[in-house]
Design a protein around this motif. Structure first.
Motif, PDB file in Angstrom:
ATOM      1  N   HIS A 222       4.073  -7.664  -5.749  1.00 32.22           N
ATOM      2  CA  HIS A 222       4.084  -6.441  -5.154  1.00 32.22           C
ATOM      3  C   HIS A 222       4.741  -6.499  -3.748  1.00 32.22           C
ATOM      4  O   HIS A 222       4.226  -7.144  -3.021  1.00 32.22           O
ATOM      5  N   GLU A 305      -2.213   0.942  -7.302  1.00 33.48           N
ATOM      6  CA  GLU A 305      -1.973   0.938  -5.630  1.00 33.48           C
ATOM      7  C   GLU A 305      -2.729   0.261  -4.832  1.00 33.48           C
ATOM      8  O   GLU A 305      -2.556   0.052  -3.650  1.00 33.48           O
ATOM      9  N   GLU A 306      -3.943  -0.386  -5.354  1.00 33.77           N
ATOM     10  CA  GLU A 306      -4.676  -1.160  -4.376  1.00 33.77           C
ATOM     11  C   GLU A 306      -4.111  -2.453  -3.870  1.00 33.77           C
ATOM     12  O   GLU A 306      -4.551  -2.748  -2.757  1.00 33.77           O
ATOM     13  N   ASP A 308      -0.917  -2.750  -3.257  1.00 37.36           N
ATOM     14  CA  ASP A 308       0.124  -2.160  -2.279  1.00 37.36           C
ATOM     15  C   ASP A 308      -0.678  -1.779  -0.882  1.00 37.36           C
ATOM     16  O   ASP A 308      -0.226  -2.051   0.284  1.00 37.36           O
ATOM     17  N   ARG A 309      -1.858  -1.281  -1.103  1.00 33.70           N
ATOM     18  CA  ARG A 309      -2.744  -0.933  -0.029  1.00 33.70           C
ATOM     19  C   ARG A 309      -3.107  -2.125   0.874  1.00 33.70           C
ATOM     20  O   ARG A 309      -3.162  -2.038   1.985  1.00 33.70           O
ATOM     21  N   GLN A 310      -3.566  -3.186   0.051  1.00 35.94           N
ATOM     22  CA  GLN A 310      -3.891  -4.450   0.717  1.00 35.94           C
ATOM     23  C   GLN A 310      -2.647  -5.213   1.521  1.00 35.94           C
ATOM     24  O   GLN A 310      -2.723  -5.426   2.648  1.00 35.94           O
ATOM     25  N   LEU A 312      -0.272  -3.473   2.701  1.00 37.65           N
ATOM     26  CA  LEU A 312       0.218  -2.495   3.969  1.00 37.65           C
ATOM     27  C   LEU A 312      -0.909  -2.778   5.078  1.00 37.65           C
ATOM     28  O   LEU A 312      -0.654  -3.122   5.978  1.00 37.65           O
ATOM     29  N   GLU A 313      -2.277  -2.897   4.509  1.00 33.56           N
ATOM     30  CA  GLU A 313      -3.185  -2.977   5.620  1.00 33.56           C
ATOM     31  C   GLU A 313      -3.282  -4.489   6.420  1.00 33.56           C
ATOM     32  O   GLU A 313      -3.221  -4.496   7.624  1.00 33.56           O
ATOM     33  N   PRO A 323      -0.802   2.703  10.874  1.00 27.12           N
ATOM     34  CA  PRO A 323      -0.251   2.762   9.406  1.00 27.12           C
ATOM     35  C   PRO A 323       1.251   2.869   9.341  1.00 27.12           C
ATOM     36  O   PRO A 323       1.839   3.418  10.127  1.00 27.12           O
ATOM     37  N   ARG A 329       8.980   1.032  -2.731  1.00 30.11           N
ATOM     38  CA  ARG A 329       7.864  -0.198  -3.399  1.00 30.11           C
ATOM     39  C   ARG A 329       8.602  -0.609  -4.765  1.00 30.11           C
ATOM     40  O   ARG A 329       9.426   0.215  -5.293  1.00 30.11           O
TER      41      ARG A 329
END
Length: 377
Positions: A222, A305-306, A308-310, A312-313, A323, A329
């Motif tokens: 990802h 999506e999880e 990608d969230r990790q 990004l965070e 943010p 993506r």
């Protein structure tokens, strides 16, 4: 360059036929051209769209070990030459590895001591002067030999340079069968003195038994492109403590196992998704960030999506930013196997070549000359 005329009914004929126009295939074409051979390349898509354009564009030469380090060292010279000859964008800013814990810095100190000037230790202030980072940095290292290219431009620039040197590209042409002296394609037969099959993780489409014996499968990543939150030029590639778990030059350090144990205990979820927290800057200023690692023969088409969230965070935390604004993506897929390189001879005059460790951009241009030395012998 040898002149080859196809026989009646054939599409083409060349001293070397390469199946696959990603960086591994192109590396063999580059070396063959430099030897004065005629070359034809067969590629199923209209242009390269696989792992060779979906990566960080990072020539991570210094962090390799063993054969990979030898190939990477040779590849660095080849990249510098191609940047001049093919007009591709290349930045010699090196790599900064950011340590945010004492055991991460300990690995870098051991690595620096073992590499005799290839890694320069940095204190926290020197790290912040070179790259944008958030709080909590204890130090780092600068690897001056590493380079960056734009992956979306580099392979296309190399293909253009090869075409100008007489290499014939058969785009949107599928290879149906590989024979000792030819490749049978969807557009006709391409007669060959020698054949290199460089199709990444798709080896099973041509040689399923070989793929199975080699333990070959895909590794899905990802990755994202985000706006630079600091508006700052970042010449080096930037690695983190998670990267120290993924490159053989670092994992070979005596303190490597202790670092892994601590990371697995402190960040089990992030280690579990194979996070290699890093970023590079594109020529337009945006950042390529990532990445995660998952392994399979065939992947479901649904992107979680999880993950990608990790990414990004954790990237925002590394950058000390809020943010991040996502531009794009994607999921990259490269070949993976227990051994870092697959070079096989399924039949006389044919080599199957795949970089099975995620370092094709780093090593392919150094691997190819050794493959051709053997194949042409």
């Amino acid at each position: 360059m040898t002149s080859h005329q196809p026989s009646d009914g054939s599409l083409d004929s060349a001293d070397l036929v390469v199946v696959g126009a990603g960086i591994v295939g192109l590396a063999h074409a580059v070396d063959a051209v430099r030897r004065g051979l005629s070359v034809a390349v067969v590629e199923r898509d209209e242009r390269a769209v696989g792992a060779s354009v979906r990566n960080f564009g990072h020539g991570c030469f210094t962090a390799q070990d063993g054969d990979a380090l030898r190939y990477a060292t040779a590849a660095r010279t080849a990249w510098l030459s191609l940047a001049r000859e093919a007009g591709l964008w290349l930045n010699e800013g090196g790599t900064v590895v950011v340590a945010r814990a004492d055991d991460e810095y300990a690995v870098l100190a051991e690595f620096s001591a073992a590499r005799d000037g290839q890694a320069v230790l940095l204190d926290a202030r020197a790290v912040a002067e070179r790259v944008p980072v958030g709080p909590g940095v204890v130090g780092g290292a600068w690897l001056p030999m590493d380079v960056r290219v734009d992956p979306r431009q580099a392979v296309h620039a190399i293909a253009g340079w090869l075409a100008r040197r007489g290499v014939r590209f058969h785009w949107a042409t599928s290879a149906h069968a590989v024979e000792p002296d030819a490749v049978v394609t969807s557009r006709g037969r391409v007669e060959a003195g020698r054949v290199v099959v460089a199709v990444g993780h798709h080896v099973h489409r041509h040689f399923p038994d070989l793929a199975e014996r080699s333990g070959l499968r895909g590794c899905a990543l990802h990755m994202l492109r985000v706006a630079d939150p600091h508006g700052r030029r970042v010449d080096p590639a930037v690695l983190s403590g998670f990267s120290l778990l993924r490159y053989d030059g670092f994992t070979a350090c005596p303190t490597g196992p202790a670092l892994r144990a601590r990371m697995e205990s402190a960040h089990p979820g992030l280690v579990g998704i194979g996070l290699n927290l890093m970023f590079t800057q594109r020529p337009d200023g945006d950042l390529i960030i990532g990445d995660t690692h998952a392994y399979a023969g065939t992947f479901d088409p649904f992107q979680a999506e999880e993950l990608d969230r990790q990414v990004l965070e954790q990237t925002a935390r590394l950058l000390g930013a809020g943010p991040l604004t996502v531009r794009e993506r994607w999921r990259g897929v490269y070949a993976s196997a227990p051994a870092p390189f697959l070079v096989a001879t399924p039949m006389p005059g044919v080599r199957v070549v795949s970089v099975t460790s995620g370092i094709g951009m780093t090593t392919a241009l150094g691997l190819a000359p050794e493959v051709l030395d053997d194949l042409l012998a």
